[in-house]
Scaffold this motif. Structure first.
Motif, PDB file in Angstrom:
ATOM      1  N   ALA A  50      10.178  10.671   6.754  1.00 52.89           N
ATOM      2  CA  ALA A  50       9.427  11.493   5.802  1.00 52.89           C
ATOM      3  C   ALA A  50       8.976  10.624   4.637  1.00 52.89           C
ATOM      4  CB  ALA A  50      10.297  12.638   5.298  1.00 52.89           C
ATOM      5  N   SER A  51       7.789  10.912   4.123  1.00 49.60           N
ATOM      6  CA  SER A  51       7.229  10.171   2.989  1.00 49.60           C
ATOM      7  C   SER A  51       6.434  11.123   2.118  1.00 49.60           C
ATOM      8  CB  SER A  51       6.308   9.040   3.468  1.00 49.60           C
ATOM      9  OG  SER A  51       6.968   8.172   4.349  1.00 49.60           O
ATOM     10  N   ALA A  52       6.245  10.717   0.872  1.00 49.63           N
ATOM     11  CA  ALA A  52       5.414  11.490  -0.061  1.00 49.63           C
ATOM     12  C   ALA A  52       4.463  10.530  -0.747  1.00 49.63           C
ATOM     13  CB  ALA A  52       6.280  12.196  -1.098  1.00 49.63           C
ATOM     14  N   VAL A  53       3.211  10.961  -0.918  1.00 46.47           N
ATOM     15  CA  VAL A  53       2.201  10.139  -1.579  1.00 46.47           C
ATOM     16  C   VAL A  53       1.670  10.912  -2.784  1.00 46.47           C
ATOM     17  CG1 VAL A  53       0.005   8.928  -1.305  1.00 46.47           C
ATOM     18  CG2 VAL A  53       1.527   9.144   0.637  1.00 46.47           C
ATOM     19  N   LEU A  54       1.800  10.323  -3.970  1.00 46.49           N
ATOM     20  CA  LEU A  54       1.242  10.932  -5.179  1.00 46.49           C
ATOM     21  C   LEU A  54      -0.219  10.542  -5.286  1.00 46.49           C
ATOM     22  CD1 LEU A  54       4.450  10.245  -5.935  1.00 46.49           C
ATOM     23  CD2 LEU A  54       3.691  11.211  -8.089  1.00 46.49           C
ATOM     24  N   LEU A  55      -1.081  11.538  -5.507  1.00 43.60           N
ATOM     25  CA  LEU A  55      -2.516  11.310  -5.508  1.00 43.60           C
ATOM     26  C   LEU A  55      -3.161  11.755  -6.810  1.00 43.60           C
ATOM     27  CD1 LEU A  55      -3.310  12.723  -1.943  1.00 43.60           C
ATOM     28  CD2 LEU A  55      -2.920  10.339  -2.566  1.00 43.60           C
ATOM     29  N   ILE A  61      -3.749   5.727  -5.980  1.00 40.48           N
ATOM     30  CA  ILE A  61      -4.072   4.752  -7.027  1.00 40.48           C
ATOM     31  C   ILE A  61      -3.431   3.400  -6.733  1.00 40.48           C
ATOM     32  CG2 ILE A  61      -3.850   4.218  -9.491  1.00 40.48           C
ATOM     33  CD1 ILE A  61      -3.710   7.263  -9.995  1.00 40.48           C
ATOM     34  N   ASP A  62      -2.174   3.423  -6.299  1.00 46.32           N
ATOM     35  CA  ASP A  62      -1.406   2.197  -6.119  1.00 46.32           C
ATOM     36  C   ASP A  62      -0.346   2.432  -5.048  1.00 46.32           C
ATOM     37  OD1 ASP A  62       0.808   0.218  -6.685  1.00 46.32           O
ATOM     38  OD2 ASP A  62      -0.587  -0.383  -8.268  1.00 46.32           O
ATOM     39  N   ASN A  63       0.011   1.412  -4.294  1.00 48.46           N
ATOM     40  CA  ASN A  63       1.031   1.549  -3.256  1.00 48.46           C
ATOM     41  C   ASN A  63       2.388   1.967  -3.811  1.00 48.46           C
ATOM     42  OD1 ASN A  63      -0.673   1.042  -1.123  1.00 48.46           O
ATOM     43  ND2 ASN A  63      -0.165  -1.134  -0.989  1.00 48.46           N
ATOM     44  N   PHE A  69      11.370   5.458   2.745  1.00 50.33           N
ATOM     45  CA  PHE A  69      12.707   4.888   2.895  1.00 50.33           C
ATOM     46  C   PHE A  69      12.875   3.499   2.272  1.00 50.33           C
ATOM     47  CE2 PHE A  69      10.527   3.600   6.785  1.00 50.33           C
ATOM     48  CZ  PHE A  69      10.933   2.290   6.976  1.00 50.33           C
ATOM     49  N   LYS A  70      11.786   2.795   1.985  1.00 52.23           N
ATOM     50  CA  LYS A  70      11.897   1.485   1.319  1.00 52.23           C
ATOM     51  C   LYS A  70      11.545   1.551  -0.167  1.00 52.23           C
ATOM     52  CE  LYS A  70      11.315  -1.623   5.212  1.00 52.23           C
ATOM     53  NZ  LYS A  70      10.525  -2.714   5.791  1.00 52.23           N
ATOM     54  N   ASN A  71      11.080   2.699  -0.627  1.00 54.32           N
ATOM     55  CA  ASN A  71      10.782   2.914  -2.054  1.00 54.32           C
ATOM     56  C   ASN A  71      11.239   4.340  -2.365  1.00 54.32           C
ATOM     57  OD1 ASN A  71       9.694   2.611  -4.672  1.00 54.32           O
ATOM     58  ND2 ASN A  71       7.788   3.575  -4.033  1.00 54.32           N
ATOM     59  N   LEU A  72      12.538   4.505  -2.568  1.00 56.20           N
ATOM     60  CA  LEU A  72      13.146   5.831  -2.633  1.00 56.20           C
ATOM     61  C   LEU A  72      12.823   6.622  -3.892  1.00 56.20           C
ATOM     62  CD1 LEU A  72      16.671   5.082  -1.092  1.00 56.20           C
ATOM     63  CD2 LEU A  72      14.738   6.243  -0.009  1.00 56.20           C
ATOM     64  N   ILE A  73      12.489   5.941  -4.994  1.00 59.99           N
ATOM     65  CA  ILE A  73      12.225   6.660  -6.249  1.00 59.99           C
ATOM     66  C   ILE A  73      10.915   6.176  -6.855  1.00 59.99           C
ATOM     67  CG2 ILE A  73      13.090   7.194  -8.558  1.00 59.99           C
ATOM     68  CD1 ILE A  73      15.921   6.700  -7.485  1.00 59.99           C
ATOM     69  N   HIS A  74      10.037   7.129  -7.167  1.00 56.62           N
ATOM     70  CA  HIS A  74       8.782   6.790  -7.838  1.00 56.62           C
ATOM     71  C   HIS A  74       9.097   6.225  -9.215  1.00 56.62           C
ATOM     72  CE1 HIS A  74       4.933   7.623  -9.969  1.00 56.62           C
ATOM     73  NE2 HIS A  74       4.444   7.170  -8.822  1.00 56.62           N
ATOM     74  N   SER A  75       8.248   5.344  -9.715  1.00 56.40           N
ATOM     75  CA  SER A  75       8.485   4.695 -11.013  1.00 56.40           C
ATOM     76  C   SER A  75       8.620   5.704 -12.155  1.00 56.40           C
ATOM     77  CB  SER A  75       7.366   3.697 -11.323  1.00 56.40           C
ATOM     78  OG  SER A  75       6.110   4.362 -11.326  1.00 56.40           O
ATOM     79  N   SER A  76       8.032   6.883 -12.032  1.00 54.66           N
ATOM     80  CA  SER A  76       8.149   7.918 -13.063  1.00 54.66           C
ATOM     81  C   SER A  76       9.493   8.628 -13.007  1.00 54.66           C
ATOM     82  CB  SER A  76       7.039   8.958 -12.886  1.00 54.66           C
ATOM     83  OG  SER A  76       7.236   9.677 -11.676  1.00 54.66           O
ATOM     84  N   ILE A 191      -1.322   6.128   4.995  1.00 57.91           N
ATOM     85  CA  ILE A 191      -1.717   6.103   3.586  1.00 57.91           C
ATOM     86  C   ILE A 191      -3.129   5.578   3.395  1.00 57.91           C
ATOM     87  CG2 ILE A 191       0.662   6.012   2.754  1.00 57.91           C
ATOM     88  CD1 ILE A 191       0.243   3.064   2.104  1.00 57.91           C
ATOM     89  N   GLN A 192      -3.687   4.875   4.383  1.00 57.79           N
ATOM     90  CA  GLN A 192      -5.077   4.422   4.283  1.00 57.79           C
ATOM     91  C   GLN A 192      -6.033   5.608   4.199  1.00 57.79           C
ATOM     92  OE1 GLN A 192      -6.863   1.455   4.014  1.00 57.79           O
ATOM     93  NE2 GLN A 192      -4.825   0.778   3.388  1.00 57.79           N
ATOM     94  N   ARG A 193      -5.609   6.776   4.681  1.00 53.29           N
ATOM     95  CA  ARG A 193      -6.445   7.980   4.603  1.00 53.29           C
ATOM     96  C   ARG A 193      -6.757   8.347   3.151  1.00 53.29           C
ATOM     97  NH1 ARG A 193      -6.574  11.272   8.959  1.00 53.29           N
ATOM     98  NH2 ARG A 193      -5.639  10.368  10.808  1.00 53.29           N
TER      99      ARG A 193
END
Length: 195
Positions: A50-55, A61-63, A69-76, A191-193
């Motif tokens: 499972a993944s989530a993409v903030l748009l 805006i940025d990867n 699973f390799k970036n468990l917490i968004h910088s915010s 995510i390229q979408r």
């Protein structure tokens, strides 16, 4: 009472849930029961991620805005993945994404949640081999399920599914049951979408 959604149906999460600020997005699935004789070779287990993409305006805006699973917490700190479940075994949610709606930076107006099969092409696996897939949104204050979407379409030959989208409309958070299958071979293609 939880709302059972159909594909494409939308629900206002704020309505009737005053003060809603933290939610849990739970995702679950099961492998189709394997059939075979005594000497049949067991295939590799299906590892769904499972993944989530903030748009921002439907664009990535940025990867760093991809939580997986390799970036468990968004910088915010507003979006956190609880970790990878590589088997899909067991009851209830297989993976969860926790969202603090009040902490999502103002430049983001939606969050797309999807599941892809790890190494789907190499392992010759697809969502037709998955049963009982669902996404649900839960109020983190009291564990009350707000809505659920059970995938019912035939996703044979699909290696990823865009399960749902949280989006801001007129200052209120909504949920859209997407259920859109894709043949994207890996996370990068999904995510390229949005680039």
């Amino acid at each position: 009472m939880s709302v059972n959604l159909s594909k494409g149906q939308k629900v206002n999460l704020s309505k009737g849930n005053e003060g809603l600020s933290k939610i849990i997005v739970g995702l679950g699935w099961d492998e189709v029961k394997k059939k075979g004789g005594l000497f049949s070779r067991a295939p590799k287990a299906i590892d769904c991620d499972a993944s989530a993409v903030l748009l921002s305006n439907q664009r990535l805006i940025d990867n760093k805005d991809v939580v997986y699973f390799k970036n468990l917490i968004h910088s915010s700190g507003a979006v956190a993945h609880t970790g990878d479940n590589i088997t899909g075994a067991g009851e209830n949610d297989d993976e969860q994404i926790r969202v603090d709606l009040t902490q999502i930076p103002s430049e983001y107006d939606s969050l797309v949640i999807f599941v892809n099969i790890y190494q789907a092409v190499e392992r010759k696996q697809h969502f037709g081999m998955i049963d009982n897939a669902f996404i649900r949104v839960v109020d983190a204050r009291n564990d009350k399920e707000l809505c659920r979407y059970n995938l019912t379409d035939d996703y044979s030959d699909m290696t990823a599914v865009l399960f749902g989208e949280l989006y801001l409309q007129d200052g209120e958070w909504q949920f859209n049951a997407m259920g859109q299958g894709t043949q994207d071979a890996h996370l990068g293609q999904v995510i390229q979408r949005y680039c």
